[in-house]
Design a protein around this motif. Structure first.
Motif, PDB file in Angstrom:
ATOM      1  N   LEU A 291       8.310  -1.642 -35.909  1.00 64.28           N
ATOM      2  CA  LEU A 291       7.583  -2.906 -36.011  1.00 64.28           C
ATOM      3  C   LEU A 291       8.246  -3.827 -37.025  1.00 64.28           C
ATOM      4  CD1 LEU A 291       5.073  -4.632 -35.316  1.00 64.28           C
ATOM      5  CD2 LEU A 291       3.957  -3.549 -37.261  1.00 64.28           C
ATOM      6  N   LEU A 292       8.564  -3.297 -38.194  1.00 71.33           N
ATOM      7  CA  LEU A 292       9.152  -4.127 -39.243  1.00 71.33           C
ATOM      8  C   LEU A 292      10.505  -4.676 -38.825  1.00 71.33           C
ATOM      9  CD1 LEU A 292       8.264  -2.063 -42.445  1.00 71.33           C
ATOM     10  CD2 LEU A 292       7.116  -4.076 -41.543  1.00 71.33           C
ATOM     11  N   CYS A 293      11.322  -3.842 -38.197  1.00 69.07           N
ATOM     12  CA  CYS A 293      12.646  -4.292 -37.794  1.00 69.07           C
ATOM     13  C   CYS A 293      12.567  -5.273 -36.625  1.00 69.07           C
ATOM     14  CB  CYS A 293      13.515  -3.088 -37.435  1.00 69.07           C
ATOM     15  SG  CYS A 293      13.938  -2.048 -38.862  1.00 69.07           S
ATOM     16  N   ASP A 294      11.669  -5.015 -35.679  1.00 63.66           N
ATOM     17  CA  ASP A 294      11.541  -5.914 -34.532  1.00 63.66           C
ATOM     18  C   ASP A 294      11.114  -7.313 -34.952  1.00 63.66           C
ATOM     19  OD1 ASP A 294      12.288  -3.901 -32.851  1.00 63.66           O
ATOM     20  OD2 ASP A 294      10.283  -3.532 -32.012  1.00 63.66           O
ATOM     21  N   MET A 295      10.305  -7.400 -35.993  1.00 65.87           N
ATOM     22  CA  MET A 295       9.808  -8.709 -36.419  1.00 65.87           C
ATOM     23  C   MET A 295      10.647  -9.332 -37.517  1.00 65.87           C
ATOM     24  SD  MET A 295       6.325  -7.350 -38.244  1.00 65.87           S
ATOM     25  CE  MET A 295       5.894  -8.651 -39.366  1.00 65.87           C
ATOM     26  N   GLY A 296      11.781  -8.741 -37.813  1.00 68.86           N
ATOM     27  CA  GLY A 296      12.675  -9.330 -38.793  1.00 68.86           C
ATOM     28  C   GLY A 296      12.216  -9.177 -40.223  1.00 68.86           C
ATOM     29  N   ALA A 297      11.416  -8.165 -40.501  1.00 68.92           N
ATOM     30  CA  ALA A 297      10.873  -7.981 -41.833  1.00 68.92           C
ATOM     31  C   ALA A 297      11.486  -6.804 -42.563  1.00 68.92           C
ATOM     32  CB  ALA A 297       9.353  -7.806 -41.753  1.00 68.92           C
ATOM     33  N   ALA A 298      12.610  -6.306 -42.088  1.00 71.75           N
ATOM     34  CA  ALA A 298      13.261  -5.176 -42.752  1.00 71.75           C
ATOM     35  C   ALA A 298      14.728  -5.133 -42.367  1.00 71.75           C
ATOM     36  CB  ALA A 298      12.572  -3.864 -42.370  1.00 71.75           C
ATOM     37  N   GLU A 299      15.519  -4.533 -43.237  1.00 71.67           N
ATOM     38  CA  GLU A 299      16.905  -4.205 -42.933  1.00 71.67           C
ATOM     39  C   GLU A 299      16.993  -2.694 -42.802  1.00 71.67           C
ATOM     40  OE1 GLU A 299      19.563  -5.692 -45.890  1.00 71.67           O
ATOM     41  OE2 GLU A 299      18.856  -7.763 -45.706  1.00 71.67           O
ATOM     42  N   PHE A 300      17.445  -2.212 -41.660  1.00 74.01           N
ATOM     43  CA  PHE A 300      17.537  -0.771 -41.458  1.00 74.01           C
ATOM     44  C   PHE A 300      18.877  -0.281 -41.980  1.00 74.01           C
ATOM     45  CE2 PHE A 300      17.707   3.299 -39.296  1.00 74.01           C
ATOM     46  CZ  PHE A 300      16.385   3.710 -39.384  1.00 74.01           C
ATOM     47  N   GLY A 301      18.827   0.809 -42.757  1.00 73.89           N
ATOM     48  CA  GLY A 301      20.059   1.362 -43.312  1.00 73.89           C
ATOM     49  C   GLY A 301      19.753   2.270 -44.475  1.00 73.89           C
ATOM     50  N   PRO A 302      20.758   2.603 -45.284  1.00 70.84           N
ATOM     51  CA  PRO A 302      20.524   3.423 -46.467  1.00 70.84           C
ATOM     52  C   PRO A 302      19.637   2.680 -47.472  1.00 70.84           C
ATOM     53  CG  PRO A 302      22.864   3.308 -45.916  1.00 70.84           C
ATOM     54  CD  PRO A 302      22.172   2.265 -45.104  1.00 70.84           C
ATOM     55  N   PRO A 303      18.987   3.406 -48.380  1.00 72.19           N
ATOM     56  CA  PRO A 303      18.146   2.733 -49.382  1.00 72.19           C
ATOM     57  C   PRO A 303      18.978   1.837 -50.292  1.00 72.19           C
ATOM     58  CG  PRO A 303      18.383   5.082 -49.888  1.00 72.19           C
ATOM     59  CD  PRO A 303      18.957   4.881 -48.535  1.00 72.19           C
ATOM     60  N   LYS A 304      18.653   0.555 -50.325  1.00 71.47           N
ATOM     61  CA  LYS A 304      19.484  -0.416 -51.031  1.00 71.47           C
ATOM     62  C   LYS A 304      19.549  -0.145 -52.533  1.00 71.47           C
ATOM     63  CE  LYS A 304      19.376  -4.767 -49.566  1.00 71.47           C
ATOM     64  NZ  LYS A 304      20.574  -4.926 -48.727  1.00 71.47           N
ATOM     65  N   ALA A 305      18.446   0.324 -53.110  1.00 71.07           N
ATOM     66  CA  ALA A 305      18.428   0.526 -54.556  1.00 71.07           C
ATOM     67  C   ALA A 305      19.263   1.729 -54.985  1.00 71.07           C
ATOM     68  CB  ALA A 305      16.994   0.685 -55.057  1.00 71.07           C
ATOM     69  N   CYS A 306      19.649   2.589 -54.038  1.00 72.57           N
ATOM     70  CA  CYS A 306      20.492   3.740 -54.380  1.00 72.57           C
ATOM     71  C   CYS A 306      21.965   3.358 -54.476  1.00 72.57           C
ATOM     72  CB  CYS A 306      20.315   4.849 -53.340  1.00 72.57           C
ATOM     73  SG  CYS A 306      18.869   5.888 -53.658  1.00 72.57           S
ATOM     74  N   ASP A 307      22.305   2.183 -53.991  1.00 70.73           N
ATOM     75  CA  ASP A 307      23.677   1.693 -54.061  1.00 70.73           C
ATOM     76  C   ASP A 307      23.915   1.146 -55.467  1.00 70.73           C
ATOM     77  OD1 ASP A 307      26.079   0.222 -53.883  1.00 70.73           O
ATOM     78  OD2 ASP A 307      25.753  -0.162 -51.741  1.00 70.73           O
TER      79      ASP A 307
END
Length: 533
Positions: A207-223
């Motif tokens: 739902l979040l990705c379909d509506m443009g409310a998320a970026e799918f991938g590794p956890p950003k804060a771990c980078d």
């Protein structure tokens, strides 16, 4: 066909208590939890054992089974058919019942013909920061708001209430690990027969990705490079039919923010029915479990609540205040005109509008990772996708005494306080399955993210002071506490151009209340004076 028995809660309260905010006396001392003041609150909701015993005897005479009873809040739980319950208790003018109650008022929300409105989470999850926006985390927010250092909420219990879906700690070890924090102690409590049924994580992610409310991938804060957001903006409001997903996402967001800000506190998530009695029971259970702070990120338009349903919830909130529990509610996400069916009416959200809640509105941090510490009323979007801090004046509650010097209206004004709620300055959240290396990176949005910020800060201050702050509004409105609050002077919560209310201004306002926290200064303001000063 014989009618099936139901389990029904009868709430008994002293008759003629009127509006609780007008009857409760102002405390004389400065103690955070003043025993005499708490006793005065308890008197508003307590009934004698004799009244309960008499009500129980009447129930038995009508073939009802007694399940339980308590004096504060006055309560009798019975089991039987609706017809038998009505025959025993529904007509308060009936002479025998009137004599039995001895000046006590009885509420039976389960039998009110007008159902209580279904509360909805105040999380929107409808967008992520624009491309190039630096990542902003909950610990970053704590530093921005100058939360007191070397405190983690140890020894505190924080409650979270969900009226739908459920909670599973999916992906939380990764989330807290990325922030350099420990996995907190989390317990799920099913209240009064409610069942914990969290929506599947894949449904939330899709739902979040379909509506443009998320970026799918590794956890950003771990980078280690803390990558900027790749791109985003406004997606869309979540459909009202997706309640299980919304409630499950709400619970995950609440716990991620709460436990990132107060990592040492125990968190108890209460799953309860989406009814007035369900909320009443959850608040009561949390108080009895020993929580010191409650975080509640939901509500519905105040005018949709029948008086009996509101009185039941208010009884539980008064009980919480009498036991020294701080209860934070979000103010809503649709500005001053939240009802699409009545777009020109200035309305507020309940339970946030209850005098016994700390109502938390929303702000927009202009440069969360930069040097500009400016902050405005949360109001962003366009057209039908506009969202803003809920605020205004209650249509049913008079102005409580603690607002006398701040609010020129004779009605309860909301919110009391505010904190970050904008998606453009939202903190990083991580929705993923346990052990997964990829998931949905999204940002907190809505006043539902403000309630856990204030709940976490209350827990930290409780820890430092080694006592409960208790009912926080009566302290925050005092002049001495103002140095711990930054007034929000710019912006408005107008989402419909033809309704030009409300605007921020110095002092309390109906957009951001008294303002946002300055954590260390607020701790100092609420601390007792040193001996000899």
């Amino acid at each position: 066909m014989e009618e099936k028995p139901i389990r029904c809660t009868l709430i008994l309260l002293p008759r003629g208590r009127g509006e609780l905010d007008n009857r409760c006396p102002a405390p004389e001392g400065d103690a955070a939890v003043d025993d005499a003041w708490c006793d005065s609150l308890r008197a508003l909701i307590e009934v004698s054992r004799e009244v309960l015993d008499a009500a129980g005897e009447r129930a038995r005479q009508h073939g009802l089974h007694i399940i339980s009873s308590r004096t504060a809040p006055g309560e009798l739980v019975v089991e039987g058919t609706r017809a038998r319950i009505r025959a025993a208790f529904e007509d308060p003018s009936e002479l025998g019942l009137r004599d039995l109650l001895q000046g006590t008022e009885m509420l039976i929300p389960d039998l009110v013909e007008v159902e209580a409105p279904r509360n909805a989470p105040h999380t929107l999850l409808f967008g992520i920061p624009q491309a190039g926006t630096p990542l902003f985390t909950a610990p970053d927010l704590a530093r921005f708001y100058e939360f007191p250092e070397k405190l983690d909420g140890s020894g505190q219990k924080i409650g979270v209430i969900l009226q739908g879906g459920g909670f599973a700690p999916s992906g939380l070890e990764t989330y807290f690990g990325c922030l350099g924090l420990s996995m907190p102690a989390i317990h799920v409590v099913e209240v009064d027969g409610a069942v914990n049924q969290p929506a599947p994580m894949k449904q939330i992610q899709k739902l979040l990705c379909d509506m443009g409310a998320a970026e799918f991938g590794p956890p950003k804060a771990c980078d280690a490079s803390r990558p900027d957001w790749k791109g985003g903006g406004i997606g869309q409001h979540l459909d009202s039919g997706l309640m299980d997903i919304r409630w499950t996402a709400e619970g995950l967001m609440d716990v991620q923010i709460l436990s990132a800000l107060a990592n040492g506190a125990e968190v108890r998530v209460y799953i309860t029915a989406n009814t007035s009695i369900g909320l009443y029971k959850a608040i009561q259970r949390a108080v009895d479990d020993g929580v010191s702070v409650l975080s509640c990120s939901f509500g519905s338009v105040e005018s949709s609540w029948d008086a009996k349903h509101r009185q039941a919830v208010d009884a539980a909130l008064t009980y919480a205040a009498s036991q020294g529990v701080t209860v934070c509610f979000s103010s809503g996400n649709h500005g001053s005109t939240p009802d699409n069916r009545r777009p020109e009416e200035l309305l507020v959200s309940y339970p946030g509008s209850s005098p016994w809640a700390l109502c938390c509105g929303g702000t927009w941090i202009l440069s969360p990772s930069g040097n500009d510490r400016g902050e405005e009323v949360w109001n962003e979007g366009h057209g039908q996708r506009r969202a803003a801090s809920g605020g205004g004046f209650s249509a049913v509650y008079g102005r409580p005494w603690w607002q006398d010097d701040h609010n020129e209206e004779r009605r309860r004004g909301v919110p009391d306080v505010a904190s970050n709620a904008a998606f453009s300055s939202g903190v990083w959240l991580w929705f993923a399955a346990d052990g997964a290396s990829t998931g949905a990176n999204t940002a907190s949005t809505g006043t539902s993210s403000a309630a856990p910020v204030w709940a976490a800060l209350a827990a930290l201050i409780n820890q430092k002071l080694e006592r409960r702050l208790g009912f926080l509004p009566r302290q925050l409105y005092r002049k001495a506490a103002q140095r711990g609050l930054q007034a929000i002077l710019a912006g408005n919560n107008i989402i419909r151009p033809h309704v030009q209310q409300y605007h921020a201004h110095p002092g309390w306002n109906a957009c951001a209340g008294l303002g946002r926290p300055i954590g260390r200064a607020l701790l100092d303001a609420l601390a007792p004076p040193a001996p000899g000063t």
